[in-house]
Write a protein that holds these residues in place. Structure first.
Motif, mmCIF file in Angstrom:
data_model
loop_
_atom_site.group_PDB
_atom_site.id
_atom_site.type_symbol
_atom_site.label_atom_id
_atom_site.label_comp_id
_atom_site.label_asym_id
_atom_site.label_seq_id
_atom_site.Cartn_x
_atom_site.Cartn_y
_atom_site.Cartn_z
ATOM 1 N N VAL A 1 0.864 -1.181 0.000
ATOM 2 C CA VAL A 1 0.000 0.000 0.000
ATOM 3 C C VAL A 1 0.899 1.228 0.000
ATOM 4 C CG1 VAL A 1 -1.709 1.364 1.250
ATOM 5 C CG2 VAL A 1 -1.920 -1.131 1.178
ATOM 6 N N TYR A 2 0.764 2.034 -1.040
ATOM 7 C CA TYR A 2 1.498 3.290 -1.157
ATOM 8 C C TYR A 2 0.640 4.418 -0.604
ATOM 9 C CZ TYR A 2 4.894 1.115 -4.375
ATOM 10 O OH TYR A 2 5.877 0.335 -4.942
ATOM 11 N N VAL A 3 1.266 5.298 0.192
ATOM 12 C CA VAL A 3 0.552 6.421 0.805
ATOM 13 C C VAL A 3 1.309 7.711 0.525
ATOM 14 C CG1 VAL A 3 -0.334 7.410 2.956
ATOM 15 C CG2 VAL A 3 -0.275 4.914 2.658
ATOM 16 N N CYS B 1 -3.195 2.412 -3.555
ATOM 17 C CA CYS B 1 -2.675 3.754 -3.322
ATOM 18 C C CYS B 1 -3.671 4.534 -2.474
ATOM 19 C CB CYS B 1 -2.443 4.475 -4.640
ATOM 20 S SG CYS B 1 -1.333 3.624 -5.782
ATOM 21 N N VAL B 2 -3.147 5.237 -1.465
ATOM 22 C CA VAL B 2 -3.995 5.974 -0.533
ATOM 23 C C VAL B 2 -3.535 7.425 -0.466
ATOM 24 C CG1 VAL B 2 -4.719 6.196 1.882
ATOM 25 C CG2 VAL B 2 -4.460 3.919 0.860
ATOM 26 N N LEU B 3 -4.469 8.343 -0.575
ATOM 27 C CA LEU B 3 -4.176 9.764 -0.398
ATOM 28 C C LEU B 3 -4.360 10.094 1.084
ATOM 29 C CD1 LEU B 3 -3.502 12.457 -1.831
ATOM 30 C CD2 LEU B 3 -5.978 12.858 -1.990
ATOM 31 N N ALA B 4 -3.255 10.245 1.790
ATOM 32 C CA ALA B 4 -3.302 10.516 3.232
ATOM 33 C C ALA B 4 -1.948 11.051 3.668
ATOM 34 C CB ALA B 4 -3.665 9.257 4.018
ATOM 35 N N ASP B 5 -1.915 11.572 4.890
ATOM 36 C CA ASP B 5 -0.726 12.236 5.419
ATOM 37 C C ASP B 5 -0.182 11.440 6.597
ATOM 38 O OD1 ASP B 5 0.971 14.131 6.935
ATOM 39 O OD2 ASP B 5 0.184 15.625 5.545
ATOM 40 N N PHE B 6 1.139 11.317 6.684
ATOM 41 C CA PHE B 6 1.785 10.658 7.823
ATOM 42 C C PHE B 6 1.283 11.213 9.143
ATOM 43 C CE2 PHE B 6 5.151 11.052 11.044
ATOM 44 C CZ PHE B 6 5.449 9.714 11.286
ATOM 45 N N ASN B 7 1.007 12.503 9.188
ATOM 46 C CA ASN B 7 0.597 13.141 10.432
ATOM 47 C C ASN B 7 -0.825 12.805 10.856
ATOM 48 O OD1 ASN B 7 3.033 14.823 11.000
ATOM 49 N ND2 ASN B 7 2.518 15.659 8.983
ATOM 50 N N PRO C 1 -9.854 2.215 3.552
ATOM 51 C CA PRO C 1 -10.366 0.930 3.059
ATOM 52 C C PRO C 1 -9.313 0.126 2.303
ATOM 53 C CG PRO C 1 -11.934 2.697 2.612
ATOM 54 C CD PRO C 1 -10.691 3.354 3.122
ATOM 55 N N GLU C 2 -8.437 0.818 1.591
ATOM 56 C CA GLU C 2 -7.416 0.113 0.816
ATOM 57 C C GLU C 2 -6.460 -0.663 1.710
ATOM 58 O OE1 GLU C 2 -8.599 3.864 -1.430
ATOM 59 O OE2 GLU C 2 -8.130 3.309 0.643
ATOM 60 N N VAL C 3 -6.167 -0.108 2.890
ATOM 61 C CA VAL C 3 -5.279 -0.808 3.825
ATOM 62 C C VAL C 3 -5.940 -2.088 4.304
ATOM 63 C CG1 VAL C 3 -4.171 -0.682 6.093
ATOM 64 C CG2 VAL C 3 -4.052 1.279 4.535
ATOM 65 N N GLU C 4 -7.207 -1.993 4.659
ATOM 66 C CA GLU C 4 -7.942 -3.175 5.123
ATOM 67 C C GLU C 4 -8.078 -4.217 4.017
ATOM 68 O OE1 GLU C 4 -12.337 -4.374 6.992
ATOM 69 O OE2 GLU C 4 -11.753 -2.265 6.753
ATOM 70 N N GLN C 5 -8.248 -3.763 2.792
ATOM 71 C CA GLN C 5 -8.457 -4.689 1.682
ATOM 72 C C GLN C 5 -7.179 -5.394 1.236
ATOM 73 O OE1 GLN C 5 -10.166 -2.023 -1.179
ATOM 74 N NE2 GLN C 5 -12.070 -1.739 -0.002
ATOM 75 N N VAL C 6 -6.036 -4.711 1.357
ATOM 76 C CA VAL C 6 -4.799 -5.234 0.798
ATOM 77 C C VAL C 6 -3.898 -5.868 1.852
ATOM 78 C CG1 VAL C 6 -2.656 -4.596 -0.410
ATOM 79 C CG2 VAL C 6 -4.853 -3.653 -1.149
ATOM 80 N N LEU C 7 -3.853 -5.285 3.043
ATOM 81 C CA LEU C 7 -2.934 -5.773 4.067
ATOM 82 C C LEU C 7 -3.672 -6.572 5.135
ATOM 83 C CD1 LEU C 7 -0.709 -2.599 4.626
ATOM 84 C CD2 LEU C 7 -0.371 -4.481 3.006
#
Length: 274
Positions: free
Chosen positions: A102-104, A128-134, A143-149
């Motif tokens: 998962v790329y963020v 791929c996820v549009l999000a910020d480390f912070n 949802p992509e994290v739950e679906q892939v990892l």
């Protein structure tokens, strides 16, 4: 670079670190404002292109080590940057086709290019996820994290050349701990981080250029970088300048001139969660 409908949300009024990094790597996916800021850095520190190349090589080596020696098959890569081949997923899936990544990134342009260019093997998965480390909750709840990892199995948290863009006021140590707390035992933290340890005067100028372009920048010394691995078991050789972190025999045999620590000025390390 030409614009497209997918890029309407991209702020081209100020330089962006990912697009500046693309310039350092010799890419074309950046705007004039990025090139102007990156060229200022290059005039102050001509080795910046060498540093970017060594950082990529370090990421490739770490990925191979994690696949071969630690059985890692999942990555959460935050601060992805514009894809440059071979990218993390290509290295991982060349050795383990079933690997999932998962790329963020928080730049819409990065995600536009990632969604266009990144392709998985049939056995693996990529998102791929549009999000910020912070905002770790936004990342972990995507949802992509739950679906892939599968967060019940070890995950490599990859933060290459990211944390120097996180100021002390943003609490990078606390944010990192939130992310690591969500990952199971056997998960891995891998990172690289700019440092002024070898050339403080030059790095003072570089930091000023980034701030002037609208990007906060916080170099950290070796002790500060090592602190990111508190509670983790460091993989040998520990926190090291990235070109010295387990260089491949093939790299050493290339006959390229020896890199100095000041030319690279990146600490890197890998730690395993107990």
């Amino acid at each position: 670079m030409t614009s497209s409908p997918e890029m309407r949300d991209v702020d081209t009024s100020k330089a962006h670190s990912a697009r500046m990094y693309d310039y350092y790597l010799g890419g074309t996916n950046h705007f004039a404002v990025d090139e102007e800021a990156a060229a200022k850095v290059a005039r102050v520190w001509p080795a910046v292109m060498t540093c970017a190349q060594e950082n990529r090589a370090y990421m490739h080596r770490v990925t191979r080590v994690l696949v071969r020696e630690h059985g890692i098959r999942q990555w959460l890569d935050i601060g992805t940057g514009i894809p440059t081949e071979p990218n993390l997923h290509q290295v991982a899936q060349s050795l383990a086709p079933e690997a999932r990544i998962v790329y963020v990134d928080h730049d819409p342009l990065v995600l536009t290019y990632a969604q266009t260019l990144v392709r998985s093997t049939p056995e693996g998965r990529i998102a791929c996820v549009l999000a910020d480390f912070n905002d770790p909750e936004a990342i972990l709840n995507a949802p992509e994290v739950e679906q892939v990892l599968d967060l019940s199995e070890p995950v490599a948290l990859s933060l290459n050349a990211l944390l120097h863009f996180v100021t002390d006021a943003q609490d990078p140590y606390g944010t990192l701990n939130q992310l690591l707390d969500a990952l199971p035992s056997g998960s891995v933290l891998t990172l690289s981080h700019s440092t002024a340890d070898f050339d403080p005067a030059t790095w003072e100028k570089i930091v000023q250029i980034y701030y002037a372009s609208g990007t906060p920048f916080r170099v950290r010394d070796k002790d500060e970088v090592t602190r990111f691995f508190d509670g983790l078991d460091l993989v040998e050789p520990g926190v090291e300048v990235v070109h010295r972190w387990r260089p491949d025999a093939g790299e050493a045999a290339e006959g390229r001139k020896e890199r100095t620590d000041a030319e690279i000025s990146l600490w890197g390390g890998v730690g395993i969660k107990r």
